[in-house]
Design a protein around this motif. Structure first.
Motif, mmCIF file in Angstrom:
data_model
loop_
_atom_site.group_PDB
_atom_site.id
_atom_site.type_symbol
_atom_site.label_atom_id
_atom_site.label_comp_id
_atom_site.label_asym_id
_atom_site.label_seq_id
_atom_site.Cartn_x
_atom_site.Cartn_y
_atom_site.Cartn_z
ATOM 1 N N LEU A 83 7.191 0.946 -2.167
ATOM 2 C CA LEU A 83 8.049 2.099 -2.393
ATOM 3 C C LEU A 83 9.525 1.757 -2.340
ATOM 4 O O LEU A 83 10.356 2.491 -2.895
ATOM 5 N N ASP A 84 9.900 0.688 -1.660
ATOM 6 C CA ASP A 84 11.314 0.379 -1.440
ATOM 7 C C ASP A 84 11.940 -0.302 -2.651
ATOM 8 O O ASP A 84 11.250 -0.965 -3.447
ATOM 9 N N THR A 85 13.251 -0.122 -2.772
ATOM 10 C CA THR A 85 14.014 -0.804 -3.815
ATOM 11 C C THR A 85 15.185 -1.542 -3.178
ATOM 12 O O THR A 85 15.485 -1.368 -1.998
ATOM 13 N N VAL A 86 15.851 -2.339 -4.011
ATOM 14 C CA VAL A 86 17.081 -2.978 -3.583
ATOM 15 C C VAL A 86 18.250 -2.011 -3.793
ATOM 16 O O VAL A 86 18.067 -0.852 -4.162
ATOM 17 N N SER A 87 19.448 -2.501 -3.601
ATOM 18 C CA SER A 87 20.652 -1.661 -3.552
ATOM 19 C C SER A 87 20.912 -0.882 -4.841
ATOM 20 O O SER A 87 20.594 -1.332 -5.942
ATOM 21 N N LEU A 88 21.542 0.272 -4.669
ATOM 22 C CA LEU A 88 22.031 1.069 -5.785
ATOM 23 C C LEU A 88 23.455 0.688 -6.182
ATOM 24 O O LEU A 88 23.923 1.049 -7.266
ATOM 25 N N ALA A 89 24.161 -0.030 -5.315
ATOM 26 C CA ALA A 89 25.615 -0.163 -5.430
ATOM 27 C C ALA A 89 26.057 -0.834 -6.717
ATOM 28 O O ALA A 89 27.060 -0.443 -7.317
ATOM 29 N N ASP A 90 25.338 -1.846 -7.161
ATOM 30 C CA ASP A 90 25.789 -2.617 -8.317
ATOM 31 C C ASP A 90 25.135 -2.164 -9.616
ATOM 32 O O ASP A 90 25.267 -2.833 -10.643
ATOM 33 N N ARG A 104 12.317 3.195 -23.589
ATOM 34 C CA ARG A 104 12.452 2.609 -22.263
ATOM 35 C C ARG A 104 12.977 3.653 -21.296
ATOM 36 O O ARG A 104 13.841 4.460 -21.665
ATOM 37 N N MET A 105 12.496 3.620 -20.072
ATOM 38 C CA MET A 105 13.055 4.467 -19.028
ATOM 39 C C MET A 105 13.874 3.597 -18.093
ATOM 40 O O MET A 105 13.387 2.595 -17.572
ATOM 41 N N TYR A 106 15.139 4.029 -17.894
ATOM 42 C CA TYR A 106 16.084 3.283 -17.090
ATOM 43 C C TYR A 106 16.262 3.936 -15.725
ATOM 44 O O TYR A 106 16.179 5.153 -15.594
ATOM 45 N N GLY A 107 16.567 3.130 -14.716
ATOM 46 C CA GLY A 107 16.863 3.613 -13.376
ATOM 47 C C GLY A 107 16.461 2.578 -12.350
ATOM 48 O O GLY A 107 15.614 1.711 -12.621
ATOM 49 N N ARG A 108 17.075 2.640 -11.163
ATOM 50 C CA ARG A 108 16.744 1.677 -10.120
ATOM 51 C C ARG A 108 15.282 1.845 -9.698
ATOM 52 O O ARG A 108 14.827 2.935 -9.389
ATOM 53 N N GLY A 109 14.559 0.754 -9.732
ATOM 54 C CA GLY A 109 13.148 0.766 -9.372
ATOM 55 C C GLY A 109 12.210 1.028 -10.533
ATOM 56 O O GLY A 109 10.991 0.917 -10.360
ATOM 57 N N ALA A 110 12.737 1.352 -11.709
ATOM 58 C CA ALA A 110 11.857 1.634 -12.849
ATOM 59 C C ALA A 110 10.888 0.478 -13.085
ATOM 60 O O ALA A 110 9.685 0.685 -13.297
ATOM 61 N N PHE A 111 11.404 -0.754 -13.018
ATOM 62 C CA PHE A 111 10.598 -1.943 -13.258
ATOM 63 C C PHE A 111 10.020 -2.493 -11.958
ATOM 64 O O PHE A 111 8.847 -2.862 -11.897
ATOM 65 N N ASP A 112 10.841 -2.514 -10.915
ATOM 66 C CA ASP A 112 10.442 -3.134 -9.638
ATOM 67 C C ASP A 112 10.556 -2.119 -8.503
ATOM 68 O O ASP A 112 11.582 -2.041 -7.849
ATOM 69 N N MET A 113 9.464 -1.364 -8.176
ATOM 70 C CA MET A 113 8.258 -1.323 -8.958
ATOM 71 C C MET A 113 7.676 0.092 -9.006
ATOM 72 O O MET A 113 6.492 0.299 -8.842
ATOM 73 N N LYS A 114 8.557 1.062 -9.220
ATOM 74 C CA LYS A 114 8.069 2.438 -9.278
ATOM 75 C C LYS A 114 7.207 2.689 -10.514
ATOM 76 O O LYS A 114 6.364 3.594 -10.508
ATOM 77 N N GLY A 115 7.393 1.875 -11.554
ATOM 78 C CA GLY A 115 6.477 1.959 -12.689
ATOM 79 C C GLY A 115 5.052 1.653 -12.276
ATOM 80 O O GLY A 115 4.104 2.337 -12.677
ATOM 81 N N CYS A 347 -7.888 -10.520 -4.863
ATOM 82 C CA CYS A 347 -6.895 -9.675 -5.518
ATOM 83 C C CYS A 347 -6.244 -10.409 -6.675
ATOM 84 O O CYS A 347 -6.438 -11.613 -6.878
ATOM 85 N N LEU A 348 -5.466 -9.663 -7.432
ATOM 86 C CA LEU A 348 -4.639 -10.196 -8.502
ATOM 87 C C LEU A 348 -3.463 -9.267 -8.674
ATOM 88 O O LEU A 348 -3.404 -8.187 -8.071
ATOM 89 N N LEU A 349 -2.525 -9.687 -9.511
ATOM 90 C CA LEU A 349 -1.333 -8.890 -9.785
ATOM 91 C C LEU A 349 -1.338 -8.521 -11.260
ATOM 92 O O LEU A 349 -1.568 -9.374 -12.122
ATOM 93 N N PHE A 350 -1.075 -7.226 -11.538
ATOM 94 C CA PHE A 350 -1.045 -6.765 -12.927
ATOM 95 C C PHE A 350 -0.154 -5.536 -13.009
ATOM 96 O O PHE A 350 -0.308 -4.598 -12.224
ATOM 97 N N GLY A 351 0.797 -5.555 -13.958
ATOM 98 C CA GLY A 351 1.694 -4.417 -14.051
ATOM 99 C C GLY A 351 2.442 -4.351 -15.363
ATOM 100 O O GLY A 351 2.110 -5.019 -16.349
ATOM 101 N N VAL A 352 3.496 -3.556 -15.363
ATOM 102 C CA VAL A 352 4.174 -3.118 -16.570
ATOM 103 C C VAL A 352 5.082 -4.195 -17.161
ATOM 104 O O VAL A 352 5.367 -5.221 -16.551
ATOM 105 N N ASP A 353 5.573 -3.885 -18.357
ATOM 106 C CA ASP A 353 6.584 -4.686 -19.027
ATOM 107 C C ASP A 353 7.945 -4.002 -18.858
ATOM 108 O O ASP A 353 8.028 -2.783 -18.663
ATOM 109 N N GLY A 354 8.994 -4.786 -18.939
ATOM 110 C CA GLY A 354 10.340 -4.268 -18.777
ATOM 111 C C GLY A 354 11.251 -5.386 -18.321
ATOM 112 O O GLY A 354 10.973 -6.564 -18.565
ATOM 113 N N ALA A 355 12.334 -5.036 -17.647
ATOM 114 C CA ALA A 355 13.281 -6.058 -17.193
ATOM 115 C C ALA A 355 14.245 -5.447 -16.186
ATOM 116 O O ALA A 355 14.316 -4.228 -16.023
ATOM 117 N N GLY A 356 15.004 -6.329 -15.532
ATOM 118 C CA GLY A 356 16.106 -5.881 -14.692
ATOM 119 C C GLY A 356 15.819 -5.759 -13.223
ATOM 120 O O GLY A 356 16.561 -5.065 -12.514
#
Length: 385
Positions: A83-90, A104-115, A347-356
């Protein structure tokens, strides 16, 4: 095919998640933390029949576990996301204002990893919408992955399953391995003296230079050594250096913080032996070289069994949805997969495409969000039935 109703639309849910400040306060003092977003996810899942547990060993840093109990006799599955993200400041723009441009949907955490959180929540709700499966479906929406992963550690004290999927972003590729890391502090000891009295002083910073050269040589040896088939070789680098008081004094101490990225077969213990050998060699050959070595945070590398049932099940449904076999890959960064694997959960890891991730602009590709949701829905229904 008619559109999904709003309450099972992963894009709509993702927008609501982005709008909640969940900056990790261990990274940014005063950050919003996970309390508000855990409350939102708990209410959303409770409204869809999930049994909700809030775990909060660290006050103000809750993780949420939501369970759709099975009828019995089936395999259980954990879907894990942080649930946590890194800083909003930059962030370039308003990080809490989700906006859509060019699919594309933009915003802090969109990619890592609220998607990934949105995809797994909607997938679990869809898979269990028409009644319980035979096995339990467990959603672990965890705190603190961006710092020390205390959330997943707390969840694993009370919950287990037959398998798990971590929904970190993977560009729709099946991720079966990632590196670990180990942090160490090397304290080089000198002797303080006035700058005019070199016969009394020992320059700890100059002595540290010998170690930095040896560390670079170690990095070169690692790069030329045996390689993991997916991850390559381990690496090492100096991260932070501190020493000295003022220009007119020989420095008595110099501290170097370093990071060693590890691959399967390496551990914090093996790294400590490796560093000790380097430092002992310097102590034996460099006059007045004295050191102390202290171990910091460390996490194990991860490698999944490619023949594990959860891997084969998800890969099969990914191929059906994508129209081709998914790429199999490894990841250089660390994830909570290692903790689940250590707990005996395939387990394994599987998730969305995007960037940032952690960048000034962050987005998720919305078509990939829909595909990941479909793949997870089919995987849950198949594995847990």
């Amino acid at each position: 095919m008619p559109p999904e109703p709003p309450d099972t639309d992963p894009g709509r849910l993702l927008a609501e998640l982005i709008a909640i400040d969940s900056v990790n306060p261990d990274l940014v003092p005063g950050g919003g933390g996970e309390a508000a977003i855990a409350g939102f996810c708990g209410a959303w899942l409770a409204a869809r029949g999930f049994e909700v547990h809030r775990l909060e060993k660290r006050p103000g840093r809750p993780s949420l576990v939501a369970v759709a109990r099975g009828t019995g006799g089936g395999r259980s599955l954990i879907l894990n996301g942080h649930l946590d993200t890194v800083s909003l400041a930059d962030y370039d723009g308003d990080p809490l204002d989700p906006c859509i441009r060019d699919g594309r949907m933009y915003g802090r955490g969109a990619f890592d990893m609220k998607g990934g959180i949105a995809a797994m929540m909607v997938a679990a709700a869809r898979a269990t919408a028409h009644g319980p499966l035979r096995g339990d479906v467990i959603l672990a929406c965890v705190a603190d992955e961006e710092h020390a992963s205390s959330g997943t550690e707390e969840v694993l004290e009370s919950f287990t399953a037959d398998a798990a999927v971590v929904t970190e972003p993977s560009h729709l590729e099946v991720t079966l391995a990632h590196k670990g890391f180990a942090w160490f502090d090397v304290e080089i000891e000198g002797r303080a003296a006035h700058g005019s009295r070199p016969e009394l002083g020992i320059d700890a910073i100059a002595k540290a230079g010998h170690f930095l050269v040896a560390l670079e040589e170690l990095a070169q040896r690692l790069a030329q050594g045996p390689a993991h088939p997916l991850l390559g070789t381990g690496t090492v680098h100096a991260s932070v250096i501190r020493g000295g008081e003022e220009p007119s004094t020989y420095p008595a101490h110099c501290r170097i913080t370093l990071e060693r990225r590890t691959v399967p077969g390496e551990s914090a213990d093996s790294v400590e032996r490796e560093l000790t050998a380097v430092l002992d060699r310097l102590a034996a050959t460099v006059p007045d070289f004295h050191y102390r070595l202290a171990r910091g945070l460390h996490r194990e590398p991860f490698a999944a069994d490619p023949e594990a049932l959860i891997v084969r099940t998800l890969a099969r449904h990914a191929e059906q949805t994508l129209g081709h076999p998914p790429a199999v890959r490894a990841e250089a960064f660390w994830t909570d997969c290692a903790l689940l694997d250590r707990a005996g959960i395939p387990c394994l890891l599987f998730g969305v495409d995007g960037a940032g991730a952690h960048a000034a602009t962050e987005y998720v590709d919305l078509a990939s969000l829909d595909r990941v949701t479909d793949i997870l829905t089919a995987t849950i229904a198949d594995f847990c039935s």
